[in-house]
Motif scaffolding. Structure first.
Motif: not given
Ligand code: PDD
Length: 285
Positions: A3-22
């Protein structure tokens, strides 16, 4: 799963909390591209080549590149930093962005979705390397732009599943009787000490290891020829090899249940694998 820290659209977040719009076009249409970069002891291997391929893939499908090389490298380093001591594989994923569902590119500027994660790089074991691996063959059922590292991977997924159902590591594909590549690796044959691979064109992904192996051949006095390879030549080869970020260079000793060469990993494999380890140690770019 780490459960690493990932990068999503400008934000570092835990993988389990990363979300994208459907409505992300990557989710809806597979409208995006990706990269997989091996990281050895915190350093990206052949990073400039991976960057160049990412830029080519984005340009090929008209997704504006959201970052320059320095920005990409700094994002990758941020994601990898907590695992600097381990071998990792960084996954970079860029989609066209979020829009109302309609096939053609949306009018007006979209913000591409950018996702970067890292996972442990699990390389084939010494025992696997000593014995070589088995593969099956199948007709290449993919589209005609395999040079783009597209996230639309259904053809590759079905090929990999075919291999899994046969209990082997890869499915080696042929189009109109000629070798293309495997589900997620390039394929090489050796005949009479000459290494050969299908030419770089729209029918295969130009692996970053493809270019590296060309360089290793030149540096080690090994003869390499890029040319169309007929199906029979694979079975008659002295050696068959796979290459990818996660397999490095891997010997294939059985194809469709038939023994390749003398059934052992061959001398050209051994020489190239050793040279590859040398390149890794030097982290050449
Ligand atoms: N796959 N061909 C295909 C279809 C691939 O998916 C890959 C890599 C390669 C080898 O490329 P490289 O040497 O740059 O790894 C060839 C990656 C590892 C993946 O999809 O996970």
């Amino acid at each position: 799963m780490q459960d690493s820290i990932v990068y999503l659209n400008g934000v570092m977040t835990p993988l389990s909390e990363a979300r994208i719009p459907v409505l992300d076009r990557g989710f809806i249409f597979g409208d995006g591209v990706y990269e997989v970069i091996p990281i050895y002891a915190g350093k990206a291997f052949r990073a400039q080549h991976h960057m160049a391929r990412l830029f080519r893939s984005l340009a090929a499908i008209d997704i504006p590149n959201p970052h320059n090389v320095e920005e990409w490298m700094s994002l990758i380093n941020k994601v990898v930093a907590p695992y600097a001591q381990d071998d990792q594989m960084v996954y970079i994923h860029v989609t066209r962005g979020v829009a109302k569902r309609a096939h053609a590119f949306p009018k007006g500027a979209l913000t591409p979705t950018v996702f970067i994660m890292t996972n442990p790089l699990v390389l084939p074991s010494d025992a696997v390397r000593a014995k070589g691996v088995s593969c099956v063959t199948m007709e290449d059922q993919r589209w005609l732009h395999c040079e783009i590292k597209s996230i639309s991977l259904l053809g590759n997924v079905l090929a990999a599943q075919n291999a899994a159902e046969h209990g082997v590591v890869e499915a080696i594909q042929f189009r109109d009787g000629f070798l293309t590549e495997a589900s997620s690796s390039n394929v090489w044959i050796v005949k009479d000490k000459v290494l050969m691979a299908p030419p770089k064109n729209n029918l295969i992904l130009e692996g970053i290891r493809y270019g590296l192996i060309e360089e290793l051949c030149a540096a080690n006095d090994l003869q390499f020829i890029a040319r169309k390879i007929a199906r029979a030549e694979v079975f008659e080869a002295d050696e068959v090899l796979l290459s990818s970020a996660t397999k490095e260079i891997l010997p294939v000793t059985v194809v469709d249940g038939k023994t390749i060469g003398n059934g052992q990993p061959g001398p050209i494999y051994k020489q190239l694998y050793q040279a590859y380890q040398g390149a890794k140690a030097a982290l050449i770019d």
